[in-house]
Design a protein around this motif. Structure first.
Motif, PDB file in Angstrom:
ATOM      1  N   ASP A 109       0.797  -1.229   0.000  1.00  0.00           N
ATOM      2  CA  ASP A 109       0.000   0.000   0.000  1.00  0.00           C
ATOM      3  C   ASP A 109       0.830   1.281   0.000  1.00  0.00           C
ATOM      4  O   ASP A 109       1.150   1.849   1.045  1.00  0.00           O
ATOM      5  CB  ASP A 109      -0.975  -0.008   1.177  1.00  0.00           C
ATOM      6  CG  ASP A 109      -2.144  -0.930   0.898  1.00  0.00           C
ATOM      7  OD1 ASP A 109      -3.187  -0.427   0.468  1.00  0.00           O
ATOM      8  OD2 ASP A 109      -1.997  -2.142   1.073  1.00  0.00           O
ATOM      9  N   VAL A 110       1.173   1.732  -1.186  1.00  0.00           N
ATOM     10  CA  VAL A 110       1.949   2.960  -1.323  1.00  0.00           C
ATOM     11  C   VAL A 110       1.101   4.148  -0.894  1.00  0.00           C
ATOM     12  O   VAL A 110      -0.125   4.105  -0.927  1.00  0.00           O
ATOM     13  CB  VAL A 110       2.429   3.150  -2.777  1.00  0.00           C
ATOM     14  CG1 VAL A 110       3.266   1.979  -3.214  1.00  0.00           C
ATOM     15  CG2 VAL A 110       1.250   3.352  -3.724  1.00  0.00           C
ATOM     16  N   PRO A 111       1.726   5.256  -0.492  1.00  0.00           N
ATOM     17  CA  PRO A 111       0.970   6.444  -0.090  1.00  0.00           C
ATOM     18  C   PRO A 111       0.149   6.992  -1.259  1.00  0.00           C
ATOM     19  O   PRO A 111       0.517   6.857  -2.431  1.00  0.00           O
ATOM     20  CB  PRO A 111       2.068   7.435   0.323  1.00  0.00           C
ATOM     21  CG  PRO A 111       3.255   6.585   0.639  1.00  0.00           C
ATOM     22  CD  PRO A 111       3.172   5.418  -0.289  1.00  0.00           C
ATOM     23  N   LEU A 112      -0.969   7.618  -0.938  1.00  0.00           N
ATOM     24  CA  LEU A 112      -1.793   8.260  -1.952  1.00  0.00           C
ATOM     25  C   LEU A 112      -1.023   9.415  -2.587  1.00  0.00           C
ATOM     26  O   LEU A 112      -0.231  10.094  -1.931  1.00  0.00           O
ATOM     27  CB  LEU A 112      -3.088   8.775  -1.329  1.00  0.00           C
ATOM     28  CG  LEU A 112      -4.017   7.692  -0.778  1.00  0.00           C
ATOM     29  CD1 LEU A 112      -5.105   8.307   0.097  1.00  0.00           C
ATOM     30  CD2 LEU A 112      -4.646   6.885  -1.897  1.00  0.00           C
ATOM     31  N   ILE A 113      -1.267   9.630  -3.867  1.00  0.00           N
ATOM     32  CA  ILE A 113      -0.562  10.673  -4.601  1.00  0.00           C
ATOM     33  C   ILE A 113      -1.319  11.991  -4.462  1.00  0.00           C
ATOM     34  O   ILE A 113      -2.551  12.033  -4.565  1.00  0.00           O
ATOM     35  CB  ILE A 113      -0.432  10.289  -6.089  1.00  0.00           C
ATOM     36  CG1 ILE A 113       0.350   8.984  -6.210  1.00  0.00           C
ATOM     37  CG2 ILE A 113       0.243  11.395  -6.884  1.00  0.00           C
ATOM     38  CD1 ILE A 113       0.300   8.379  -7.597  1.00  0.00           C
ATOM     39  N   THR A 114      -0.586  13.073  -4.259  1.00  0.00           N
ATOM     40  CA  THR A 114      -1.195  14.403  -4.169  1.00  0.00           C
ATOM     41  C   THR A 114      -0.590  15.389  -5.157  1.00  0.00           C
ATOM     42  O   THR A 114      -1.038  16.537  -5.230  1.00  0.00           O
ATOM     43  CB  THR A 114      -1.048  14.972  -2.741  1.00  0.00           C
ATOM     44  OG1 THR A 114       0.336  15.007  -2.385  1.00  0.00           O
ATOM     45  CG2 THR A 114      -1.813  14.117  -1.741  1.00  0.00           C
ATOM     46  N   ASP A 115       0.404  14.960  -5.921  1.00  0.00           N
ATOM     47  CA  ASP A 115       1.043  15.827  -6.907  1.00  0.00           C
ATOM     48  C   ASP A 115       0.250  15.755  -8.216  1.00  0.00           C
ATOM     49  O   ASP A 115       0.489  14.891  -9.068  1.00  0.00           O
ATOM     50  CB  ASP A 115       2.489  15.391  -7.128  1.00  0.00           C
ATOM     51  CG  ASP A 115       3.276  16.352  -8.016  1.00  0.00           C
ATOM     52  OD1 ASP A 115       2.640  17.137  -8.755  1.00  0.00           O
ATOM     53  OD2 ASP A 115       4.523  16.296  -7.997  1.00  0.00           O
ATOM     54  N   ALA A 116      -0.688  16.663  -8.384  1.00  0.00           N
ATOM     55  CA  ALA A 116      -1.580  16.638  -9.546  1.00  0.00           C
ATOM     56  C   ALA A 116      -0.825  16.884 -10.850  1.00  0.00           C
ATOM     57  O   ALA A 116      -1.138  16.278 -11.879  1.00  0.00           O
ATOM     58  CB  ALA A 116      -2.699  17.667  -9.371  1.00  0.00           C
ATOM     59  N   ASP A 117       0.146  17.777 -10.821  1.00  0.00           N
ATOM     60  CA  ASP A 117       0.885  18.084 -12.044  1.00  0.00           C
ATOM     61  C   ASP A 117       1.609  16.842 -12.564  1.00  0.00           C
ATOM     62  O   ASP A 117       1.569  16.529 -13.759  1.00  0.00           O
ATOM     63  CB  ASP A 117       1.889  19.213 -11.796  1.00  0.00           C
ATOM     64  CG  ASP A 117       1.213  20.560 -11.586  1.00  0.00           C
ATOM     65  OD1 ASP A 117       0.043  20.708 -12.011  1.00  0.00           O
ATOM     66  OD2 ASP A 117       1.841  21.451 -10.980  1.00  0.00           O
ATOM     67  N   ALA A 118       2.277  16.136 -11.668  1.00  0.00           N
ATOM     68  CA  ALA A 118       3.007  14.938 -12.078  1.00  0.00           C
ATOM     69  C   ALA A 118       2.049  13.841 -12.535  1.00  0.00           C
ATOM     70  O   ALA A 118       2.281  13.182 -13.554  1.00  0.00           O
ATOM     71  CB  ALA A 118       3.876  14.435 -10.931  1.00  0.00           C
ATOM     72  N   TYR A 119       0.990  13.653 -11.791  1.00  0.00           N
ATOM     73  CA  TYR A 119       0.019  12.602 -12.113  1.00  0.00           C
ATOM     74  C   TYR A 119      -0.582  12.826 -13.495  1.00  0.00           C
ATOM     75  O   TYR A 119      -0.672  11.908 -14.313  1.00  0.00           O
ATOM     76  CB  TYR A 119      -1.071  12.579 -11.045  1.00  0.00           C
ATOM     77  CG  TYR A 119      -1.992  11.375 -11.064  1.00  0.00           C
ATOM     78  CD1 TYR A 119      -1.710  10.258 -10.291  1.00  0.00           C
ATOM     79  CD2 TYR A 119      -3.155  11.361 -11.824  1.00  0.00           C
ATOM     80  CE1 TYR A 119      -2.563   9.151 -10.270  1.00  0.00           C
ATOM     81  CE2 TYR A 119      -4.012  10.266 -11.827  1.00  0.00           C
ATOM     82  CZ  TYR A 119      -3.714   9.169 -11.035  1.00  0.00           C
ATOM     83  OH  TYR A 119      -4.561   8.085 -11.035  1.00  0.00           O
ATOM     84  N   ASN A 120      -1.002  14.060 -13.767  1.00  0.00           N
ATOM     85  CA  ASN A 120      -1.651  14.370 -15.036  1.00  0.00           C
ATOM     86  C   ASN A 120      -0.664  14.518 -16.187  1.00  0.00           C
ATOM     87  O   ASN A 120      -1.073  14.577 -17.357  1.00  0.00           O
ATOM     88  CB  ASN A 120      -2.508  15.627 -14.896  1.00  0.00           C
ATOM     89  CG  ASN A 120      -3.765  15.363 -14.096  1.00  0.00           C
ATOM     90  OD1 ASN A 120      -4.563  14.514 -14.446  1.00  0.00           O
ATOM     91  ND2 ASN A 120      -3.928  16.093 -12.993  1.00  0.00           N
ATOM     92  N   ALA A 121       0.624  14.555 -15.880  1.00  0.00           N
ATOM     93  CA  ALA A 121       1.663  14.543 -16.916  1.00  0.00           C
ATOM     94  C   ALA A 121       2.168  13.130 -17.185  1.00  0.00           C
ATOM     95  O   ALA A 121       3.185  12.951 -17.838  1.00  0.00           O
ATOM     96  CB  ALA A 121       2.824  15.442 -16.497  1.00  0.00           C
ATOM     97  N   TRP A 122       1.470  12.126 -16.632  1.00  0.00           N
ATOM     98  CA  TRP A 122       1.777  10.717 -16.845  1.00  0.00           C
ATOM     99  C   TRP A 122       3.070  10.285 -16.159  1.00  0.00           C
ATOM    100  O   TRP A 122       3.692   9.303 -16.541  1.00  0.00           O
ATOM    101  CB  TRP A 122       1.851  10.386 -18.338  1.00  0.00           C
ATOM    102  CG  TRP A 122       0.536  10.412 -19.061  1.00  0.00           C
ATOM    103  CD1 TRP A 122      -0.524  11.211 -18.810  1.00  0.00           C
ATOM    104  CD2 TRP A 122       0.157   9.598 -20.173  1.00  0.00           C
ATOM    105  NE1 TRP A 122      -1.560  10.974 -19.677  1.00  0.00           N
ATOM    106  CE2 TRP A 122      -1.148   9.984 -20.546  1.00  0.00           C
ATOM    107  CE3 TRP A 122       0.790   8.616 -20.916  1.00  0.00           C
ATOM    108  CZ2 TRP A 122      -1.832   9.384 -21.595  1.00  0.00           C
ATOM    109  CZ3 TRP A 122       0.113   8.028 -21.962  1.00  0.00           C
ATOM    110  CH2 TRP A 122      -1.183   8.407 -22.296  1.00  0.00           C
ATOM    111  N   ALA A 123       3.481  11.008 -15.124  1.00  0.00           N
ATOM    112  CA  ALA A 123       4.676  10.599 -14.389  1.00  0.00           C
ATOM    113  C   ALA A 123       4.482   9.226 -13.738  1.00  0.00           C
ATOM    114  O   ALA A 123       5.460   8.515 -13.474  1.00  0.00           O
ATOM    115  CB  ALA A 123       5.020  11.640 -13.320  1.00  0.00           C
TER     116      ALA A 123
END
Length: 518
Positions: free
Chosen positions: A25-39
């Protein structure tokens, strides 16, 4: 044009990049810019050591945990490459996986419904085509045993993918799509053309016997359709597109027809149209400057109160992508609630919720009205779910994929629900031993509070070593001692053992494929 694509179509619709994270169970992601840039990839997901299951890796845009007061679990059925479509249950506390079983070959409309006083996990399973499907409505008890698999009778195809709803009087209502030959000259087609007609049927849950069958073309006119114009095609013309049916207290049926832009009440005796909101033959005067009746291509219309004077629905407002997500500028989607005055035959808009970042869900979507007045919205092909409070504040907003996957089908999150659920699976917990750490999970179990690690020189000589608090779907337990064998016991809130895992031989490390896993 359609509300659904089959799972293989989604895979072919775009170049799929997956970044699978293998860790408890990895931590939830909160970096929207990275997530939406397909990081984190096109379909961010995580796998586990103790299980072959895959779950989404979420981006949390907003979360006010104290404002969400009802529903212990979240129910959905997102598409995940490498894993068959399945009902999925998440914890409302931390969004961790609780249950998924790809063997079901379906999972659309996964939710909790009651029959004869008992809760059941219900969903659709079967074979999907472009925009519809044929299969059955499944009822699973709290131990994940199948109680019923119901389908239609006397129709050319089985239960459709869109809706499986239990009635208060022991019935199950299923939508249906089937092709028939029809005169299509009124809409610019041939005298003998192929029509994709819609029906719904209620059957008795106990016996499977048919109670009521209704067919759209027998009660509505083809010229009422606001779908794309007819054109010569190999496929039958989808003119009606039913996507929600529920039974009223007095035995009538509320239906949602996407391609008529209408919600209609159907007489439960003769099948006639009692009234409709929206569409060409709207029955109500709009007292909200048109905003109560201008919904389009909508989904999931339900009565919202015991008096059956208010309706909630998901207003897609678009049939094809015409505006970006996020940052929608026209024909943006919303969740809405309307109130009906049957004496005056008037309707008004009670509330409307737009996504905080403005989106266009050109297909699918759902509105789940919660007992505390909040609303859980699944944004369909927009890969997000949002919980709103009564004032319209977004208290939870989560993505399952980057925004720019919307045009090719997004999550999809057809509907998302919140319910209380207690799951007691008949199978055992599963554990794995990797680099000195024991990993343990128990697919479907909701009552585990902590894990007891036991170990010893042989499987017959295992003694308690340590206890760890349950953490998400998979808990990691570093062993403070060397042992030849380990097992993990599941403990409930009272410290009682409610399940025990497989035994791991640490001197003969097994691959994931060799483990006995859930």
């Amino acid at each position: 044009m359609h509300s659904f694509r089959s799972f293989p179509q989604y895979l072919a619709a775009a170049y799929v990049v997956m970044l699978q994270v293998v860790v408890a169970d990895v931590p939830l992601i909160t970096d929207a810019d990275a997530y939406n840039a397909w990081a984190f990839g096109d379909r961010p997901s995580q796998t586990y050591y103790s299980s072959r299951l895959i779950s989404p890796l979420f981006l949390v845009n907003t979360w006010d945990k104290e404002a969400a007061t009802t529903g212990s679990h979240i129910f959905m059925a997102p598409g995940i490459p490498g894993q068959g479509l399945s009902p999925m249950i998440l914890s409302s506390d931390d969004l961790s996986l609780v249950y998924v079983d790809p063997n079901w070959n379906g999972g659309t409309d996964a939710r909790v419904q009651f029959y004869d006083g008992s809760p059941y996990l219900t969903f659709w399973t079967g074979f999907s085509e472009s925009g519809h499907g044929s299969g059955g409505g499944v009822m699973v008890d709290s131990s994940y045993h199948m109680f019923k698999n119901l389908t239609t009778k006397g129709l050319d195809t089985g239960a459709d993918i869109h809706d499986f709803t239990l009635s208060r009087d022991g019935g199950a209502i299923m939508s249906n799509y089937h092709v028939k030959e029809a005169d299509l000259t009124s809409i610019g087609g041939p005298a003998k053309g192929n029509l994709l007609d819609c029906a719904f049927q209620e059957v008795d849950v106990a016996t499977g016997e048919v109670r009521f069958t209704w067919t759209a073309s027998e009660h509505f006119n083809l010229t009422e359709s606001l779908s794309d114009k007819y054109k010569d095609a190999d496929t039958a013309f989808d003119w009606f597109h039913i996507n929600a049916v529920s039974k009223t207290a007095d035995g009538n049926y509320l239906i949602s027809t996407r391609h008529l832009h209408a919600v209609a009440l159907i007489d439960g005796t003769d099948g006639s149209r009692i009234w409709q909101v929206g569409g060409v033959n709207n029955s109500f005067k709009d007292h909200s400057d048109g905003k109560a009746t201008d919904f389009a291509f909508q989904h999931d219309a339900r009565f919202a109160d015991d008096d059956e004077t208010q309706i909630t629905l998901f207003d897609n407002h678009a049939m094809h992508p015409t505006s970006p997500t996020s940052g929608c500028t026209e024909d943006c989607s919303r969740a809405m609630r309307i109130a009906l005055d049957y004496d005056a035959m008037e309707v008004r808009l009670v509330s409307e919720f737009y996504h905080p970042q403005s989106v266009q869900a050109w297909a699918q979507g759902g509105y789940d009205l919660l007992p505390d007045g909040n609303a859980m919205i699944g944004w369909g092909v927009v890969p997000a779910m949002t919980e709103f409070d009564e004032a319209g504040n977004a208290i939870l907003d989560v993505q399952v994929r980057p925004w720019n996957t919307t045009a090719v089908g997004g999550g999809p999150l057809y509907r998302v629900y919140k319910f209380d659920w207690i799951g007691q699976p008949p199978w055992d917990p599963s554990c794995a031993f990797v680099n000195g750490t024991v990993y343990v999970s128990w697919n479907g179990a909701t009552e585990v509070v902590s894990w007891e690690l036991v170990g010893g020189p042989s499987p017959q000589k295992l003694k308690p070593i340590t206890t760890a608090k349950k953490n998400g779907f998979e808990t990691s337990i570093p062993s403070p001692v060397d042992a030849a064998y380990f097992r993990v016991n599941a403990l409930d809130a009272d410290g009682k053992t409610i399940g025990s895992s497989n035994i791991i031989d640490t001197h003969r490390p097994e691959t994931l494929q060799d483990q006995v896993l859930n």
